[in-house]
Design a protein around this motif. Structure first.
Motif, PDB file in Angstrom:
ATOM      1  N   PRO A  42     -39.951 -61.368 -48.502  1.00  0.00           N
ATOM      2  CA  PRO A  42     -38.720 -60.950 -47.837  1.00  0.00           C
ATOM      3  C   PRO A  42     -37.592 -61.978 -47.779  1.00  0.00           C
ATOM      4  N   HIS A  43     -37.863 -63.257 -48.074  1.00  0.00           N
ATOM      5  CA  HIS A  43     -36.884 -64.296 -47.732  1.00  0.00           C
ATOM      6  C   HIS A  43     -36.447 -65.202 -48.878  1.00  0.00           C
ATOM      7  N   ASP A  44     -36.557 -64.752 -50.122  1.00  0.00           N
ATOM      8  CA  ASP A  44     -36.120 -65.611 -51.236  1.00  0.00           C
ATOM      9  C   ASP A  44     -34.964 -64.998 -52.007  1.00  0.00           C
ATOM     10  N   ALA A  59     -33.029 -67.134 -37.740  1.00  0.00           N
ATOM     11  CA  ALA A  59     -33.216 -67.985 -38.912  1.00  0.00           C
ATOM     12  C   ALA A  59     -32.568 -67.359 -40.143  1.00  0.00           C
ATOM     13  N   THR A  60     -31.905 -68.171 -40.935  1.00  0.00           N
ATOM     14  CA  THR A  60     -31.249 -67.680 -42.160  1.00  0.00           C
ATOM     15  C   THR A  60     -31.640 -68.508 -43.379  1.00  0.00           C
ATOM     16  N   VAL A  61     -32.549 -69.452 -43.211  1.00  0.00           N
ATOM     17  CA  VAL A  61     -32.936 -70.343 -44.309  1.00  0.00           C
ATOM     18  C   VAL A  61     -33.721 -69.572 -45.364  1.00  0.00           C
ATOM     19  N   ARG A  62     -33.440 -69.858 -46.609  1.00  0.00           N
ATOM     20  CA  ARG A  62     -34.120 -69.217 -47.732  1.00  0.00           C
ATOM     21  C   ARG A  62     -35.504 -69.826 -47.957  1.00  0.00           C
ATOM     22  N   ASP A  63     -36.502 -68.978 -48.177  1.00  0.00           N
ATOM     23  CA  ASP A  63     -37.853 -69.451 -48.511  1.00  0.00           C
ATOM     24  C   ASP A  63     -37.924 -69.651 -50.019  1.00  0.00           C
ATOM     25  N   ALA A  64     -37.349 -70.745 -50.460  1.00  0.00           N
ATOM     26  CA  ALA A  64     -37.184 -71.000 -51.889  1.00  0.00           C
ATOM     27  C   ALA A  64     -38.511 -70.989 -52.641  1.00  0.00           C
ATOM     28  N   ASP A  65     -38.489 -70.401 -53.820  1.00  0.00           N
ATOM     29  CA  ASP A  65     -39.611 -70.369 -54.765  1.00  0.00           C
ATOM     30  C   ASP A  65     -40.729 -69.398 -54.378  1.00  0.00           C
ATOM     31  N   THR A  66     -40.562 -68.635 -53.301  1.00  0.00           N
ATOM     32  CA  THR A  66     -41.619 -67.689 -52.949  1.00  0.00           C
ATOM     33  C   THR A  66     -41.612 -66.466 -53.873  1.00  0.00           C
ATOM     34  N   ARG A  67     -40.429 -66.064 -54.327  1.00  0.00           N
ATOM     35  CA  ARG A  67     -40.381 -64.981 -55.319  1.00  0.00           C
ATOM     36  C   ARG A  67     -41.064 -65.426 -56.612  1.00  0.00           C
ATOM     37  N   GLU A  68     -40.756 -66.633 -57.050  1.00  0.00           N
ATOM     38  CA  GLU A  68     -41.365 -67.148 -58.279  1.00  0.00           C
ATOM     39  C   GLU A  68     -42.883 -67.232 -58.129  1.00  0.00           C
ATOM     40  N   LEU A  87     -45.649 -55.139 -55.918  1.00  0.00           N
ATOM     41  CA  LEU A  87     -44.645 -56.117 -55.514  1.00  0.00           C
ATOM     42  C   LEU A  87     -43.475 -55.441 -54.799  1.00  0.00           C
ATOM     43  N   VAL A  88     -43.068 -56.001 -53.663  1.00  0.00           N
ATOM     44  CA  VAL A  88     -41.830 -55.626 -52.988  1.00  0.00           C
ATOM     45  C   VAL A  88     -41.114 -56.926 -52.640  1.00  0.00           C
ATOM     46  N   ILE A  89     -39.968 -57.162 -53.286  1.00  0.00           N
ATOM     47  CA  ILE A  89     -39.280 -58.455 -53.179  1.00  0.00           C
ATOM     48  C   ILE A  89     -37.811 -58.226 -52.843  1.00  0.00           C
ATOM     49  N   ALA A  90     -37.340 -58.862 -51.793  1.00  0.00           N
ATOM     50  CA  ALA A  90     -35.936 -58.738 -51.399  1.00  0.00           C
ATOM     51  C   ALA A  90     -35.053 -59.577 -52.318  1.00  0.00           C
ATOM     52  N   LYS A  91     -33.999 -58.965 -52.844  1.00  0.00           N
ATOM     53  CA  LYS A  91     -32.993 -59.698 -53.602  1.00  0.00           C
ATOM     54  C   LYS A  91     -31.841 -60.140 -52.701  1.00  0.00           C
ATOM     55  N   PHE A  92     -31.706 -59.500 -51.549  1.00  0.00           N
ATOM     56  CA  PHE A  92     -30.632 -59.848 -50.619  1.00  0.00           C
ATOM     57  C   PHE A  92     -31.006 -61.095 -49.825  1.00  0.00           C
ATOM     58  N   SER A  93     -29.990 -61.825 -49.421  1.00  0.00           N
ATOM     59  CA  SER A  93     -30.202 -63.049 -48.664  1.00  0.00           C
ATOM     60  C   SER A  93     -30.586 -62.753 -47.218  1.00  0.00           C
ATOM     61  N   ARG A  94     -31.434 -63.602 -46.715  1.00  0.00           N
ATOM     62  CA  ARG A  94     -31.813 -63.541 -45.302  1.00  0.00           C
ATOM     63  C   ARG A  94     -30.609 -63.799 -44.390  1.00  0.00           C
ATOM     64  N   LYS A  95     -29.553 -64.391 -44.947  1.00  0.00           N
ATOM     65  CA  LYS A  95     -28.342 -64.628 -44.165  1.00  0.00           C
ATOM     66  C   LYS A  95     -27.746 -63.316 -43.655  1.00  0.00           C
ATOM     67  N   PHE A  96     -27.960 -62.245 -44.425  1.00  0.00           N
ATOM     68  CA  PHE A  96     -27.368 -60.956 -44.077  1.00  0.00           C
ATOM     69  C   PHE A  96     -28.349 -59.985 -43.431  1.00  0.00           C
ATOM     70  N   LEU A  97     -29.637 -60.147 -43.768  1.00  0.00           N
ATOM     71  CA  LEU A  97     -30.639 -59.203 -43.289  1.00  0.00           C
ATOM     72  C   LEU A  97     -32.011 -59.860 -43.333  1.00  0.00           C
ATOM     73  N   ASP A  98     -32.750 -59.757 -42.244  1.00  0.00           N
ATOM     74  CA  ASP A  98     -34.115 -60.292 -42.177  1.00  0.00           C
ATOM     75  C   ASP A  98     -35.076 -59.141 -41.914  1.00  0.00           C
ATOM     76  N   VAL A  99     -35.735 -58.679 -42.974  1.00  0.00           N
ATOM     77  CA  VAL A  99     -36.624 -57.524 -42.839  1.00  0.00           C
ATOM     78  C   VAL A  99     -37.944 -57.868 -42.161  1.00  0.00           C
ATOM     79  N   ASN A 100     -38.144 -59.142 -41.835  1.00  0.00           N
ATOM     80  CA  ASN A 100     -39.344 -59.532 -41.105  1.00  0.00           C
ATOM     81  C   ASN A 100     -39.094 -59.524 -39.597  1.00  0.00           C
ATOM     82  N   ARG A 101     -38.118 -58.742 -39.190  1.00  0.00           N
ATOM     83  CA  ARG A 101     -37.798 -58.555 -37.773  1.00  0.00           C
ATOM     84  C   ARG A 101     -37.668 -57.054 -37.499  1.00  0.00           C
TER      85      ARG A 101
END
Length: 264
Positions: A42-44, A59-68, A87-101
């Motif tokens: 959800p966060h990369d 929190a808006t920090v990107r979980d870098a490299d988790t998609r990879e 696989l279900v992978i968010a392309k949108f930034s956590r800055k705008f939407l956090d689906v883990n909430r």
């Protein structure tokens, strides 16, 4: 003259509205699989959602490299077993939407809600599919990154709550024994928490699982077993992680997940 006077502003409003619009399906990577494993990432993402402003809270920090990590592990699972996870992978930034909430905490603009619903609807669809196809013996792995403890992989399951079915079927060993996913990773010299010799299922409260696993886990009648894995920054930089993660999943599946016979 009056028609011409108002035509331009109306046209501009129309153009702006189109520019703001987005297709939720274009903001989430959705790939079906053929094994009883689902990856959620959800966060990369790094894309915007229309013209939505960044969230001012949470929190808006990107979980870098988790998609990879998820995509490489999926490829390696296919190479090693001939089968792929969902696989279900968010392309949108956590800055705008956090689906883990929860929805009310995940966004600050109604424009983000379609993307939120799309992400969870895709997960729910896959959960329903694997639950039916594999008689409920399936696992959702929500993949995250953290930098608080860069050398550690934290498991989250709400202290076992979201793996209710697995624990009932196989006991605590399935969650943190030698052939659990984190147990296998620990055997390959990764530092994990909780350790496999922990006397209970208590997890670090910072990383014990968010909304995704609680919404789709086996604490719900229609859910499947679900865990959150928080990979430390240094572990994500390990070139062998995807291969080791794939091996851990294979060992776990062979021990604890029994596939239903294919229907004719």
């Amino acid at each position: 003259m009056h028609i011409q006077k108002f035509a331009l502003p109306l046209l501009l409003v129309s153009i702006c509205s189109l520019a703001k619009a987005y297709d939720p399906a274009d903001k989430v990577i959705v790939k079906p699989g053929n094994m009883p494993i689902i990856f959620s990432v959800p966060h990369d993402g790094d894309e915007s959602l229309g013209w939505i402003s960044p969230r001012s809270k949470g929190a808006t920090v990107r979980d870098a490299d988790t998609r990879e990590l998820a995509e490489k592990t999926a490829d390696l699972l296919e190479k090693k077993t001939g089968k792929r996870p969902y696989l279900v992978i968010a392309k949108f930034s956590r800055k705008f939407l956090d689906v883990n909430r929860k929805e009310e905490d995940a966004q600050e603009s109604a424009e983000a809600i379609p993307a939120y619903h799309h992400y969870h609807e895709q997960l729910a669809g896959f959960v329903t599919e694997v639950s039916s196809k594999y008689s409920g013996n399936a696992l959702l792995i929500d993949i995250h990154g953290q930098s608080d403890d860069p050398g550690t992989i934290f498991r989250g399951s709400r202290n076992g709550t979201t793996t209710k079915r697995l624990l009932k079927r196989a006991g605590n060993v399935a969650l943190q024994g030698p052939t659990s996913i984190t147990g296998q990773l620990q055997s390959k010299s990764y530092q994990v928490f909780p350790a496999i010799d922990a006397t209970d299922l208590k997890e670090d409260k910072r990383f014990n699982g968010g909304y995704i696993i609680s919404a789709h886990g086996s604490n719900n009648a229609t859910g499947i077993d679900a865990i959150q894995l928080e990979f430390g920054k240094r572990t994500r930089e390990n070139a062998s992680l995807a291969s080791d993660f794939a091996d851990a999943i294979i060992a776990f599946q062979n021990k604890f997940l029994t596939e239903a016979p294919a229907s004719n």
